[in-house]
Enzyme design. Sequence first.
Site, PDB file in Angstrom:
ATOM      1  N   LEU A 134       3.233  12.189  -5.279  1.00 17.86           N
ATOM      2  CA  LEU A 134       1.960  11.784  -4.675  1.00 17.86           C
ATOM      3  C   LEU A 134       2.024  11.858  -3.148  1.00 17.86           C
ATOM      4  O   LEU A 134       1.401  11.055  -2.465  1.00 17.86           O
ATOM      5  CB  LEU A 134       1.613  10.350  -5.105  1.00 17.86           C
ATOM      6  CG  LEU A 134       1.362  10.107  -6.591  1.00 17.86           C
ATOM      7  CD1 LEU A 134       1.281   8.613  -6.868  1.00 17.86           C
ATOM      8  CD2 LEU A 134       0.084  10.794  -7.050  1.00 17.86           C
ATOM      9  N   PRO A 136       0.680  13.815  -0.739  1.00 16.80           N
ATOM     10  CA  PRO A 136      -0.559  13.842   0.057  1.00 16.80           C
ATOM     11  C   PRO A 136      -1.268  12.488   0.078  1.00 16.80           C
ATOM     12  O   PRO A 136      -1.801  12.073   1.110  1.00 16.80           O
ATOM     13  CB  PRO A 136      -1.408  14.914  -0.644  1.00 16.80           C
ATOM     14  CG  PRO A 136      -0.414  15.801  -1.316  1.00 16.80           C
ATOM     15  CD  PRO A 136       0.672  14.869  -1.772  1.00 16.80           C
ATOM     16  N   TYR A 137      -1.257  11.792  -1.054  1.00 18.33           N
ATOM     17  CA  TYR A 137      -1.886  10.476  -1.141  1.00 18.33           C
ATOM     18  C   TYR A 137      -1.168   9.482  -0.226  1.00 18.33           C
ATOM     19  O   TYR A 137      -1.807   8.734   0.525  1.00 18.33           O
ATOM     20  CB  TYR A 137      -1.858   9.998  -2.589  1.00 18.33           C
ATOM     21  CG  TYR A 137      -2.310   8.577  -2.794  1.00 18.33           C
ATOM     22  CD1 TYR A 137      -3.657   8.236  -2.719  1.00 18.33           C
ATOM     23  CD2 TYR A 137      -1.386   7.573  -3.084  1.00 18.33           C
ATOM     24  CE1 TYR A 137      -4.072   6.930  -2.912  1.00 18.33           C
ATOM     25  CE2 TYR A 137      -1.791   6.268  -3.276  1.00 18.33           C
ATOM     26  CZ  TYR A 137      -3.138   5.956  -3.197  1.00 18.33           C
ATOM     27  OH  TYR A 137      -3.539   4.657  -3.382  1.00 18.33           O
ATOM     28  N   TYR A 138       0.161   9.488  -0.279  1.00 13.03           N
ATOM     29  CA  TYR A 138       0.922   8.561   0.565  1.00 13.03           C
ATOM     30  C   TYR A 138       0.754   8.872   2.042  1.00 13.03           C
ATOM     31  O   TYR A 138       0.667   7.962   2.874  1.00 13.03           O
ATOM     32  CB  TYR A 138       2.405   8.574   0.163  1.00 13.03           C
ATOM     33  CG  TYR A 138       2.718   7.537  -0.885  1.00 13.03           C
ATOM     34  CD1 TYR A 138       3.191   6.286  -0.522  1.00 13.03           C
ATOM     35  CD2 TYR A 138       2.497   7.788  -2.232  1.00 13.03           C
ATOM     36  CE1 TYR A 138       3.453   5.316  -1.470  1.00 13.03           C
ATOM     37  CE2 TYR A 138       2.749   6.829  -3.198  1.00 13.03           C
ATOM     38  CZ  TYR A 138       3.227   5.595  -2.806  1.00 13.03           C
ATOM     39  OH  TYR A 138       3.465   4.630  -3.744  1.00 13.03           O
ATOM     40  N   LYS A 141      -2.644   7.490   3.059  1.00 14.22           N
ATOM     41  CA  LYS A 141      -2.607   6.035   3.199  1.00 14.22           C
ATOM     42  C   LYS A 141      -1.832   5.620   4.455  1.00 14.22           C
ATOM     43  O   LYS A 141      -2.233   4.698   5.174  1.00 14.22           O
ATOM     44  CB  LYS A 141      -1.974   5.403   1.954  1.00 14.22           C
ATOM     45  CG  LYS A 141      -2.864   5.429   0.723  1.00 14.22           C
ATOM     46  CD  LYS A 141      -4.114   4.591   0.935  1.00 14.22           C
ATOM     47  CE  LYS A 141      -4.924   4.415  -0.318  1.00 14.22           C
ATOM     48  NZ  LYS A 141      -6.188   3.677  -0.065  1.00 14.22           N
TER      49      LYS A 141
END
Length: 222
Positions: A134, A136-138, A141
């Site tokens: 994950l 890109p998500y991290y 964020k």
Amino acid sequence: MKFERSITMNVLVIGANGQIGQKVVNLLQESEEHTVKAMVRKEEQASALAKQGVESVVASLEDSVDELANAITGSDAVIFTAGSGGKTGSDKTLLVDLDGAVKTVEASEKLGINRYVMVSAFQANNRKNWNDSLLPYYAAKHYADKALEASSLSYTIVRPGGLLNEEGTGKVAIGEQLDRGSVPREDVAQVVVDSLTTQNVNNRAFDLTSGDTPIKEALQRL
């Protein structure tokens, strides 16, 4: 243990149709302290909320800062629980989880909002602990949190562990760096709502998992 005096706030929940967002809206609606307005993306979502007696505003995190400021107007506090979801690509992660979040911070600053609570991701602040599947998500964020920390807002960043649909226990572990764990969404929602008026977590960021300490006490001990 002594807790903060209750403070009445008009609270906007961004991402109110999400799994955590719905629980936050319900808690605020039941609250004797706060009023709630839900920000959703679709008219049918707003209609469903109206049937529950919840005021809402339809807006997109891909809207401009000025458009988002119009949606936020009248609020004393913002809770950000939105996400692009697991079925979208990295482009939406960038536009929603990063740029969308940052635009709401900018809009809140323009309006002089007093409080902003961000639901982030476990250890998003610590690159070496990001989930490899994950990234890109991290990254989204991580940098959204940094933008909030650099803003003029009184913020709290909540970084929950693995999210569960189990009934909440009301007991958690809170710390700036915890061992990886999980936590029911019900408990995440309660921590988010209680963070609004707990002065001890103003301008603080922390990990959150299930634990042995009642939520209000855990927030006070941070």
